[in-house]
Design a protein around this motif. Structure first.
Motif, mmCIF file in Angstrom:
data_model
loop_
_atom_site.group_PDB
_atom_site.id
_atom_site.type_symbol
_atom_site.label_atom_id
_atom_site.label_comp_id
_atom_site.label_asym_id
_atom_site.label_seq_id
_atom_site.Cartn_x
_atom_site.Cartn_y
_atom_site.Cartn_z
ATOM 1 N N LEU A 294 0.784 -1.316 0.052
ATOM 2 C CA LEU A 294 -0.166 0.065 0.035
ATOM 3 C C LEU A 294 1.023 1.405 -0.173
ATOM 4 O O LEU A 294 0.137 2.406 0.080
ATOM 5 N N ALA A 295 2.200 1.056 0.004
ATOM 6 C CA ALA A 295 2.851 2.378 0.016
ATOM 7 C C ALA A 295 2.860 2.985 -1.321
ATOM 8 O O ALA A 295 3.116 4.262 -1.539
ATOM 9 N N ARG A 296 2.463 2.213 -2.414
ATOM 10 C CA ARG A 296 2.221 2.782 -3.794
ATOM 11 C C ARG A 296 1.007 3.916 -3.972
ATOM 12 O O ARG A 296 1.091 4.634 -4.932
ATOM 13 N N PHE A 297 0.263 3.984 -2.691
ATOM 14 C CA PHE A 297 -0.845 4.931 -2.656
ATOM 15 C C PHE A 297 -0.389 6.023 -2.116
ATOM 16 O O PHE A 297 -0.331 6.183 -0.883
ATOM 17 N N TYR A 302 -2.149 6.927 -8.160
ATOM 18 C CA TYR A 302 -3.517 6.481 -8.296
ATOM 19 C C TYR A 302 -4.182 7.018 -7.261
ATOM 20 O O TYR A 302 -4.007 7.577 -6.437
ATOM 21 N N GLY A 303 -5.714 7.185 -7.937
ATOM 22 C CA GLY A 303 -6.664 7.657 -6.939
ATOM 23 C C GLY A 303 -6.653 9.131 -6.772
ATOM 24 O O GLY A 303 -6.318 10.022 -7.319
ATOM 25 N N VAL A 304 -7.432 9.256 -5.529
ATOM 26 C CA VAL A 304 -7.691 10.608 -4.908
ATOM 27 C C VAL A 304 -6.269 11.547 -4.397
ATOM 28 O O VAL A 304 -5.546 11.077 -3.604
ATOM 29 N N LYS A 318 -1.399 13.673 3.645
ATOM 30 C CA LYS A 318 -2.709 14.032 3.560
ATOM 31 C C LYS A 318 -3.556 13.101 2.731
ATOM 32 O O LYS A 318 -4.589 12.667 3.098
ATOM 33 N N SER A 319 -3.039 12.791 1.789
ATOM 34 C CA SER A 319 -3.762 11.799 0.815
ATOM 35 C C SER A 319 -3.884 10.651 1.426
ATOM 36 O O SER A 319 -5.128 10.235 1.248
#
Ligand code: GLN
Length: 446
Positions: A294-297, A302-304, A318-319
């Protein structure tokens, strides 16, 4: 018919996150044309399918039930989805789950919990709760789920359907959003065992895009469904029928064993002595792998992405603070801690060693027995809200499924009774890559 059924039932079940009606209708129309011109049909021709929302689908939102990925539209199909397409099933939509597949009740979905079709005050199980509920409610013909520590089998048990976790490496993980890569497997949730064999046939097989994909030949699974279990040697793990197992679940399993006896199989009590360490081992390993995956988020790729960050680090912080829910954060913190220098040997390395001992428990039993049977879960489904404040109790629900995941062997859950109107699942565990025997044993019971 599928969309009609969804319109009738999904306001109370809430199995779906995203529907793909326009595309599905277009696909169905093409298949219709093919029917007219009499060309050859795929293995799953025209069957409406639901896909768990952590399996990527080209051009179709894939959220992992997380706020973080609430806008994520993949540019490719997972191998399992591509294989379903070539088998000509029709994707109806994406199914609800615990966020990033972390959980066992669907209450960790950041959108809304799915409800059990047998009684909507109860959980459908998880993390593939949407996948199980949609099949049980007759919304789709079959679905794909993912199982890291029980997430196909436990919701299948709670919803009274069939859920198969294949041998680790049999089904490609390419395009499955990784939770714990050494454990994750995609598998079918179906109404019966024959359907399970068909769907497995369509999705199994070597894939060069998944470095842990097994290069084994794929047998014809449906030809294993002979109904014959004469001489089948069943081991019954005493650890799965001991303390903490609901008496009605135990009784249903013992009754199932009587059925097998009457069909000419034999059973004996066996021991998987390291079972008591399985939960601790799993939560160390799964959380460690999750913290890394989950370090890739980071809010960049990706994503918000969070608004108005002060600098790059603040953007990450923050993300991730806004994007991940509480259970995901708990696992990231646990995993990061277990992997940190100074603790790695005491926790992660130790857990790896215990994992080997757990695997050896299975090897030993399988040197004398064809399959191992027991309950899929210690209890039937529980009430929504009943366990949310108590993550440890929630973790203990997986005591019968987690050891199997750690060993990497295949297992199926099939319905074997009910208690107070809620289904009970029988778990049949097999040798690595011996899905045929697991399916044969399961089919003979139906
Ligand atoms: N309930 C287990 C967990 O929360 C298993 C989840 C899964 O198999 N994806 O980790």
């Amino acid at each position: 018919a599928s969309y009609r059924r969804i319109a009738e039932t999904d306001s109370s079940i809430k199995a779906f996150i995203t529907l793909d009606e326009e595309n599905a209708r277009r696909q169905a129309a093409e298949l219709d044309k093919q029917l007219q011109d009499g060309s050859e049909r795929g293995l799953l021709f025209g069957l409406p399918a639901g896909i768990k929302d952590n399996i990527v689908t080209e051009g179709l939102l894939t959220t992992c039930a997380s706020q973080f990925l609430s806008n994520y539209n993949p540019i490719y199909d997972a191998t399992s989805v591509a294989k379903l397409k070539s088998a000509q099933s029709v994707t109806i939509g994406k199914l609800n789950m615990d966020e990033f597949a972390m959980g066992g009740s669907n209450e960790n979905s950041s959108f809304y919990p799915t409800r059990n079709p047998w009684n909507t005050d109860y959980v459908p199980g998880g993390s593939s709760g949407g996948s199980a509920a949609s099949v049980a409610a007759g919304q789709v013909y079959f679905s794909l789920g993912s199982d890291t520590g029980g997430s196909i089998r436990q919701p299948a048990a709670y919803c009274g359907i069939v859920g198969l976790k294949p041998t680790y490496g049999l089904v490609s993980r390419y395009g499955l959003v990784a939770f714990a890569s050494s454990l994750d497997q995609i598998g079918p949730l179906t109404k019966n065992v024959e359907d399970s064999a068909y769907v497995l046939q369509a999705i199994a097989g070597f894939d060069g895009k998944d470095s842990t994909s097994a290069n084994v030949s794929i047998p014809d699974y449906t030809s294993a469904l002979t109904g014959d279990v004469k001489g089948l040697r069943i081991g019954v793990a005493k650890e799965y029928l001991g303390e903490g197992i609901d008496p009605e679940v135990k009784e249903a399993v013992l009754n199932a064993l009587k059925v097998y006896e009457s069909l000419g199989a034999t059973w004996e009590e066996v021991s998987l002595p390291h079972t008591e360490y399985a939960i601790a081992t799993y939560y160390l390993l799964a959380s460690s792998e999750a913290s890394s995956n989950l370090a890739r988020f980071d809010g960049v790729r990706y994503g918000v992405r969070a608004d108005n960050p002060d600098n790059l680090i603040d953007l990450y912080r923050k993300s991730r603070s806004q994007g991940f829910g509480p259970e995901v954060k708990r696992r990231i913190m646990l995993g990061t801690y277990a992997l940190s220098s100074g603790y790695y040997d005491a926790y992660y390395l130790k857990a790896q060693k215990v994992r080997t001992l757990i695997k050896q428990d299975f090897d030993q039993v399988f040197s004398k027995f064809d399959v191992i049977m027991g309950p899929t879960a210690p209890t039937t489904a529980f009430r929504i809200g009943e366990q949310v404040g108590d993550p440890l109790t929630m973790y203990l629900n997986d005591i019968c499924t987690i050891p199997v995941s750690l060993a990497g062997v295949p297992a199926i859950s099939i319905p074997c009774g009910s208690s107070n109107g809620l289904p009970i699942g029988l778990q049949i565990i097999g040798k690595a890559f011996d899905e045929s025997t697991v399916l044969r044993a399961a089919h003979a019971f139906e």
